[in-house]
Write a protein that holds these residues in place. Structure first.
Motif, PDB file in Angstrom:
ATOM      1  N   THR A 212       0.850  -1.197   0.000  1.00 51.89           N
ATOM      2  CA  THR A 212       0.000   0.000   0.000  1.00 51.89           C
ATOM      3  C   THR A 212       0.883   1.243   0.000  1.00 51.89           C
ATOM      4  O   THR A 212       1.995   1.207   0.517  1.00 51.89           O
ATOM      5  CB  THR A 212      -0.955   0.011   1.223  1.00 51.89           C
ATOM      6  OG1 THR A 212      -1.703   1.225   1.204  1.00 51.89           O
ATOM      7  CG2 THR A 212      -0.210  -0.088   2.538  1.00 51.89           C
ATOM      8  N   SER A 213       0.352   2.328  -0.585  1.00 51.96           N
ATOM      9  CA  SER A 213       1.152   3.562  -0.620  1.00 51.96           C
ATOM     10  C   SER A 213       0.712   4.549   0.457  1.00 51.96           C
ATOM     11  O   SER A 213       1.425   5.484   0.765  1.00 51.96           O
ATOM     12  CB  SER A 213       1.038   4.218  -1.994  1.00 51.96           C
ATOM     13  OG  SER A 213      -0.320   4.458  -2.295  1.00 51.96           O
ATOM     14  N   THR A 214      -0.479   4.345   1.038  1.00 51.12           N
ATOM     15  CA  THR A 214      -0.952   5.289   2.062  1.00 51.12           C
ATOM     16  C   THR A 214      -1.759   4.664   3.191  1.00 51.12           C
ATOM     17  O   THR A 214      -1.899   5.277   4.240  1.00 51.12           O
ATOM     18  CB  THR A 214      -1.866   6.383   1.445  1.00 51.12           C
ATOM     19  OG1 THR A 214      -2.823   5.747   0.610  1.00 51.12           O
ATOM     20  CG2 THR A 214      -1.106   7.405   0.658  1.00 51.12           C
ATOM     21  N   LEU A 215      -2.326   3.484   3.007  1.00 47.59           N
ATOM     22  CA  LEU A 215      -3.224   2.942   4.031  1.00 47.59           C
ATOM     23  C   LEU A 215      -2.453   2.463   5.261  1.00 47.59           C
ATOM     24  O   LEU A 215      -1.357   1.925   5.130  1.00 47.59           O
ATOM     25  CB  LEU A 215      -4.052   1.790   3.442  1.00 47.59           C
ATOM     26  CG  LEU A 215      -5.020   2.173   2.313  1.00 47.59           C
ATOM     27  CD1 LEU A 215      -5.681   0.927   1.744  1.00 47.59           C
ATOM     28  CD2 LEU A 215      -6.089   3.140   2.806  1.00 47.59           C
ATOM     29  N   PRO A 216      -3.027   2.655   6.465  1.00 51.29           N
ATOM     30  CA  PRO A 216      -2.297   2.303   7.686  1.00 51.29           C
ATOM     31  C   PRO A 216      -2.092   0.799   7.859  1.00 51.29           C
ATOM     32  O   PRO A 216      -3.058   0.022   7.840  1.00 51.29           O
ATOM     33  CB  PRO A 216      -3.175   2.873   8.807  1.00 51.29           C
ATOM     34  CG  PRO A 216      -4.496   3.102   8.208  1.00 51.29           C
ATOM     35  CD  PRO A 216      -4.331   3.258   6.739  1.00 51.29           C
ATOM     36  N   ILE A 217      -0.847   0.422   8.027  1.00 53.48           N
ATOM     37  CA  ILE A 217      -0.449  -0.985   8.152  1.00 53.48           C
ATOM     38  C   ILE A 217      -1.063  -1.606   9.413  1.00 53.48           C
ATOM     39  O   ILE A 217      -1.591  -2.705   9.385  1.00 53.48           O
ATOM     40  CB  ILE A 217       1.101  -1.086   8.182  1.00 53.48           C
ATOM     41  CG1 ILE A 217       1.698  -0.534   6.883  1.00 53.48           C
ATOM     42  CG2 ILE A 217       1.562  -2.522   8.436  1.00 53.48           C
ATOM     43  CD1 ILE A 217       1.175  -1.144   5.598  1.00 53.48           C
ATOM     44  N   THR A 218      -0.987  -0.876  10.525  1.00 50.13           N
ATOM     45  CA  THR A 218      -1.476  -1.413  11.807  1.00 50.13           C
ATOM     46  C   THR A 218      -2.958  -1.754  11.724  1.00 50.13           C
ATOM     47  O   THR A 218      -3.388  -2.805  12.205  1.00 50.13           O
ATOM     48  CB  THR A 218      -1.220  -0.389  12.931  1.00 50.13           C
ATOM     49  OG1 THR A 218       0.175  -0.070  12.919  1.00 50.13           O
ATOM     50  CG2 THR A 218      -1.598  -0.929  14.286  1.00 50.13           C
ATOM     51  N   GLU A 219      -3.723  -0.870  11.100  1.00 48.25           N
ATOM     52  CA  GLU A 219      -5.175  -1.093  10.992  1.00 48.25           C
ATOM     53  C   GLU A 219      -5.479  -2.357  10.182  1.00 48.25           C
ATOM     54  O   GLU A 219      -6.343  -3.148  10.558  1.00 48.25           O
ATOM     55  CB  GLU A 219      -5.835   0.134  10.337  1.00 48.25           C
ATOM     56  CG  GLU A 219      -7.338   0.153  10.478  1.00 48.25           C
ATOM     57  CD  GLU A 219      -7.991   1.362   9.810  1.00 48.25           C
ATOM     58  OE1 GLU A 219      -9.068   1.195   9.227  1.00 48.25           O
ATOM     59  OE2 GLU A 219      -7.414   2.476   9.864  1.00 48.25           O
ATOM     60  N   ILE A 220      -4.760  -2.554   9.077  1.00 52.01           N
ATOM     61  CA  ILE A 220      -4.993  -3.760   8.256  1.00 52.01           C
ATOM     62  C   ILE A 220      -4.498  -4.992   9.030  1.00 52.01           C
ATOM     63  O   ILE A 220      -5.162  -6.014   9.090  1.00 52.01           O
ATOM     64  CB  ILE A 220      -4.279  -3.699   6.883  1.00 52.01           C
ATOM     65  CG1 ILE A 220      -4.552  -2.382   6.158  1.00 52.01           C
ATOM     66  CG2 ILE A 220      -4.720  -4.864   5.995  1.00 52.01           C
ATOM     67  CD1 ILE A 220      -3.725  -2.183   4.886  1.00 52.01           C
ATOM     68  N   ALA A 221      -3.306  -4.870   9.638  1.00 46.94           N
ATOM     69  CA  ALA A 221      -2.696  -5.995  10.354  1.00 46.94           C
ATOM     70  C   ALA A 221      -3.606  -6.519  11.466  1.00 46.94           C
ATOM     71  O   ALA A 221      -3.708  -7.727  11.687  1.00 46.94           O
ATOM     72  CB  ALA A 221      -1.357  -5.568  10.943  1.00 46.94           C
TER      73      ALA A 221
END
Length: 379
Positions: free
Chosen positions: A119-128
């Motif tokens: 992803t270029s902008t979406l938050p990693i923690t939220e997806i994780a």
């Protein structure tokens, strides 16, 4: 862990590009998409790209065939991840879609499989946190096209383990790319946090100073050392990409970006830039054409407002321990093609002048422009 098997989810421009660079580095790659037709197209493009490299003498035809044979297209998700050790997800930048993909992926992938989101902008923690393995989840942002662009941003989430960060950095090195770590999962990471707000700022600059588009672009190219003008770069990137990134970043942090209505209007009018034949500029055909910019036009424009914008965001990244000056310079050199270090340009203009510019902008246009403490301390 000895990494050999990689699955790439999504076979668009980025997906098949990542599959190609991974197979070139010797990995066994499964390329997965939801329809066979998408995969057939992607494999054709990979074949074309490898044959072109062989024709140019960059690799032998035998190497091209060998790389191609290491990529297996598969539609069924469970089959696609059966032997995977690392899954790189490259589906469109829509949070709900990503979460849906990960829910399905999490249920069929082995518990030790690492998940990486391109992803270029979406938050990693939220997806994780939507998966059962946030410690084995990381952001890995390749730049377009992956075959040519050297930079990869690596973004650990809040729970990503050190081992996964190290393994990801090793993988990036093995595919002959250069990594920068965004140490905190902040909206836009490093490059988009600098580039996207600058596009909006260039629109405000046109409104406020009366400078023309080509004058601003000429100043960006000849005075700031960018490879092309900021409006030209926006057209090259695509207004769909810029609008999406703007929306996501602004949603999560009002301090990062001051959206200019022009971007949304252009997106709604399908003026997406080069890919649609018109963006800020008009393009006559598919062939990439450069906008006529000159040093003469550059002299008519003082780009301090743009420098102030990009520098304030760079300073924010340092103040908030997401990056440091050295990493930021590496990122802008490789990701934006800057011919001159950002902070060097700032010193030539004068940090004091930049801080004054920000203070003046803040008094006229609001808190968004308040200078970062780091810049104030550098005066």
């Amino acid at each position: 862990m000895n990494l050999n098997n990689i699955t790439v989810l999504g076979s668009g421009i980025m997906g098949h590009g990542i599959a190609q660079v991974s197979a070139t580095a010797g990995y066994n790659v499964v390329l997965r998409d939801i329809e066979q037709g998408f995969l057939d197209k992607a494999m054709e493009k990979i074949r074309w790209s490898l044959d072109k490299l062989a024709t140019k003498g960059k690799i032998t035809q035998q190497e091209a065939d060998s790389i191609y044979s290491r990529i297996t297209p598969i539609v069924n998700l469970a089959d696609a991840v059966k032997n995977a050790q690392l899954v790189i997800e490259v589906v469109p930048e829509i949070m709900d879609l990503k979460k849906k993909v990960y829910a399905e992926l999490d249920s069929v992938a082995g518990k030790d499989v690492i998940f990486a989101s391109n992803t270029s902008t979406l938050p990693i923690t939220e997806i994780a946190n939507t998966t059962s393995r946030p410690d084995k989840f990381i952001g890995i942002h390749f730049f377009n096209p992956p075959q040519l662009m050297k930079l990869v941003e690596v973004i650990p989430g809040e729970k990503t383990s050190h081992e996964i960060v190290d393994l990801t950095l090793e993988y990036v090195k093995s595919v002959k790319k250069e990594s920068v770590i965004c140490r905190r999962d902040v909206p836009g990471f490093i490059i988009n946090r600098l580039f996207i707000p600058m596009v909006h700022e260039a629109c405000y600059m046109m409104d406020r100073t009366g400078a023309t588009m080509t004058e601003i672009d000429s100043a960006v190219k000849f005075k700031l050392g960018f490879p092309m003008g900021i409006f030209e770069l926006a057209d090259f990137t695509g207004m769909d990409v810029i609008h999406k990134a703007t929306t996501e970043m602004y949603l999560r942090d009002k301090k990062v970006i001051l959206p200019h209505p022009t971007i949304e209007k252009m997106f709604d009018a399908k003026k997406l830039g080069q890919k649609s034949g018109e963006g800020f500029y008009k393009y006559s055909d598919d062939k990439y054409e450069r906008v006529a910019l000159s040093e003469e036009m550059a002299q008519k424009c003082n780009p301090i407002q743009l420098v102030a914008n990009i520098l304030n965001n760079a300073a924010w990244l340092v103040s908030n321990k997401a990056s440091d000056i050295e990493e930021i310079e590496k990122a802008v050199f490789l990701g934006l093609g800057l011919k001159k270090p950002l902070f060097e340009t700032a010193k030539e203009i004068g940090i004091k002048n930049i801080v004054n510019e920000l203070k003046q902008l803040a008094s006229k246009h609001g808190k968004f422009y308040e200078p970062d403490p780091l810049l104030i301390s550098m005066q």
